[in-house]
Design a protein around this motif. Structure first.
Motif, PDB file in Angstrom:
ATOM      1  N   ASP A 136       0.828  -1.208   0.000  1.00 19.58           N
ATOM      2  CA  ASP A 136       0.000   0.000   0.000  1.00 19.58           C
ATOM      3  C   ASP A 136       0.859   1.252   0.000  1.00 19.58           C
ATOM      4  N   LEU A 137       1.886   1.269   0.837  1.00 11.46           N
ATOM      5  CA  LEU A 137       2.760   2.437   0.915  1.00 11.46           C
ATOM      6  C   LEU A 137       3.526   2.618  -0.389  1.00 11.46           C
ATOM      7  N   GLN A 138       3.955   1.534  -0.986  1.00 14.14           N
ATOM      8  CA  GLN A 138       4.651   1.611  -2.266  1.00 14.14           C
ATOM      9  C   GLN A 138       3.749   2.173  -3.357  1.00 14.14           C
ATOM     10  N   GLN A 139       2.487   1.765  -3.361  1.00 10.20           N
ATOM     11  CA  GLN A 139       1.545   2.252  -4.361  1.00 10.20           C
ATOM     12  C   GLN A 139       1.347   3.761  -4.243  1.00 10.20           C
ATOM     13  N   VAL A 140       1.122   4.244  -3.019  1.00  9.55           N
ATOM     14  CA  VAL A 140       0.931   5.679  -2.788  1.00  9.55           C
ATOM     15  C   VAL A 140       2.206   6.439  -3.136  1.00  9.55           C
ATOM     16  N   SER A 141       3.349   5.890  -2.740  1.00  7.97           N
ATOM     17  CA  SER A 141       4.630   6.551  -3.001  1.00  7.97           C
ATOM     18  C   SER A 141       4.904   6.661  -4.487  1.00  7.97           C
ATOM     19  N   SER A 142       4.561   5.618  -5.240  1.00  5.76           N
ATOM     20  CA  SER A 142       4.774   5.628  -6.680  1.00  5.76           C
ATOM     21  C   SER A 142       3.886   6.649  -7.359  1.00  5.76           C
ATOM     22  N   LYS A 143       2.624   6.734  -6.940  1.00  7.63           N
ATOM     23  CA  LYS A 143       1.676   7.651  -7.558  1.00  7.63           C
ATOM     24  C   LYS A 143       2.013   9.107  -7.246  1.00  7.63           C
ATOM     25  N   GLN A 144       2.531   9.365  -6.041  1.00  6.52           N
ATOM     26  CA  GLN A 144       2.763  10.743  -5.620  1.00  6.52           C
ATOM     27  C   GLN A 144       4.246  11.125  -5.632  1.00  6.52           C
ATOM     28  N   GLY A 145       5.098  10.226  -6.085  1.00  6.80           N
ATOM     29  CA  GLY A 145       6.513  10.536  -6.224  1.00  6.80           C
ATOM     30  C   GLY A 145       7.205  10.848  -4.914  1.00  6.80           C
ATOM     31  N   LEU A 146       6.936  10.056  -3.887  1.00  3.52           N
ATOM     32  CA  LEU A 146       7.517  10.304  -2.570  1.00  3.52           C
ATOM     33  C   LEU A 146       8.967   9.828  -2.515  1.00  3.52           C
ATOM     34  N   SER A 147       9.799  10.594  -1.843  1.00  5.83           N
ATOM     35  CA  SER A 147      11.187  10.189  -1.638  1.00  5.83           C
ATOM     36  C   SER A 147      11.248   9.117  -0.562  1.00  5.83           C
ATOM     37  N   ASN A 148      12.389   8.426  -0.476  1.00  6.41           N
ATOM     38  CA  ASN A 148      12.569   7.427   0.582  1.00  6.41           C
ATOM     39  C   ASN A 148      12.478   8.075   1.961  1.00  6.41           C
ATOM     40  N   ARG A 149      12.961   9.316   2.052  1.00  7.12           N
ATOM     41  CA  ARG A 149      12.906  10.021   3.340  1.00  7.12           C
ATOM     42  C   ARG A 149      11.470  10.195   3.808  1.00  7.12           C
ATOM     43  N   VAL A 150      10.576  10.585   2.906  1.00 10.37           N
ATOM     44  CA  VAL A 150       9.174  10.786   3.268  1.00 10.37           C
ATOM     45  C   VAL A 150       8.526   9.451   3.631  1.00 10.37           C
ATOM     46  N   GLN A 151       8.839   8.396   2.902  1.00 15.04           N
ATOM     47  CA  GLN A 151       8.269   7.084   3.211  1.00 15.04           C
ATOM     48  C   GLN A 151       8.679   6.619   4.608  1.00 15.04           C
ATOM     49  N   ILE A 152       9.923   6.848   4.958  1.00 18.71           N
ATOM     50  CA  ILE A 152      10.400   6.466   6.291  1.00 18.71           C
ATOM     51  C   ILE A 152       9.699   7.299   7.357  1.00 18.71           C
ATOM     52  N   LYS A 153       9.496   8.589   7.077  1.00 20.86           N
ATOM     53  CA  LYS A 153       8.805   9.450   8.037  1.00 20.86           C
ATOM     54  C   LYS A 153       7.362   8.993   8.249  1.00 20.86           C
ATOM     55  N   ILE A 154       6.719   8.522   7.191  1.00 17.58           N
ATOM     56  CA  ILE A 154       5.356   8.017   7.321  1.00 17.58           C
ATOM     57  C   ILE A 154       5.324   6.803   8.240  1.00 17.58           C
ATOM     58  N   ILE A 155       6.300   5.908   8.093  1.00 13.82           N
ATOM     59  CA  ILE A 155       6.361   4.717   8.949  1.00 13.82           C
ATOM     60  C   ILE A 155       6.623   5.120  10.407  1.00 13.82           C
ATOM     61  N   ARG A 156       7.546   6.048  10.610  1.00 12.70           N
ATOM     62  CA  ARG A 156       7.825   6.525  11.970  1.00 12.70           C
ATOM     63  C   ARG A 156       6.565   7.144  12.593  1.00 12.70           C
ATOM     64  N   LEU A 157       5.859   7.930  11.812  1.00 11.19           N
ATOM     65  CA  LEU A 157       4.645   8.581  12.306  1.00 11.19           C
ATOM     66  C   LEU A 157       3.554   7.566  12.611  1.00 11.19           C
TER      67      LEU A 157
END
Length: 202
Positions: A136-157
């Motif tokens: 799910d996170l990969q799908q959202v990240s791919s569609k919205q062009g999220l950096s690895n830093r933002v993806q990690i911040k989402i997991i931390r949050l």
């Protein structure tokens, strides 16, 4: 100038004869208007800005700086006249939840360290995402062009949201709420479902 202290929690000052590094661990809170005139999205005032002006105004904050924010919120003006404030948690109740969440994190990591600063490998080892959540996170990240830093911040949050709720593991709702707090949540028709994919963090 903010990128180094936000990333390394230190600030380096260089002069002709010496270079000194100081600790700089701080909470960075920033605010801006929604547009140059300040009334975009208002129910009480008319916004006079064009779409081009609004876009140029928002682009004044660089992508690398936005990547380093944990939470991004859009707030609406509230009319306090006649507001009864019923159902709103008191500061004392919020303080207790935060203290309990911090204690959970200290116990999890074996020292006084929180989800925002613990090494990511240690965080994900103690609170792994399910294959579905990774997808799910990969799908959202791919569609919205999220950096690895933002993806990690989402997991931390998401891990912190779970701690505030007193949950042992990160739930799908925790992950979805973390996306909302980064202004990255999918629209209402998007469902957090999907097939398993390769883990994001490997």
């Amino acid at each position: 100038m903010l990128r180094q202290p936000l990333e390394s929690k230190t600030v380096t000052i260089s002069r002709v004869h010496s270079t000194v590094t100081y600790p700089a661990n701080f909470i960075f809170i920033a605010a801006m208007n929604p547009c140059p005139c300040g009334y975009f999205g208002s129910n009480d005032h008319y916004c006079t800005c064009s779409e081009k002006q609004i876009k140029a105004y928002k682009n004044r904050v660089s992508g690398p700086i936005l990547d380093r924010f944990d939470i991004l919120l859009t707030l609406q003006a509230v009319n306090l006249k006649g507001h009864d404030f019923k159902g709103i948690d008191s500061s004392e109740d919020i303080k207790k939840r935060v203290a309990s969440a911090r204690e959970n994190q200290y116990n999890r990591y074996g020292k006084e360290i929180c989800n925002g600063t613990v090494p990511f490998e240690q965080l994900i080892q103690s609170s792994p995402l399910t294959p579905k959540q990774q997808y799910d996170l990969q799908q959202v990240s791919s569609k919205q062009g999220l950096s690895n830093r933002v993806q990690i911040k989402i997991i931390r949050l998401a891990r912190t949201i779970a701690d505030i709720k007193g949950e042992v593991l990160i739930s799908d709702e925790d992950l979805k709420e973390a996306m909302f707090l980064r202004k990255l949540a999918p629209p209402t028709h998007f469902s957090l479902t999907g097939e398993a994919n390769k883990p994001l963090y490997r």
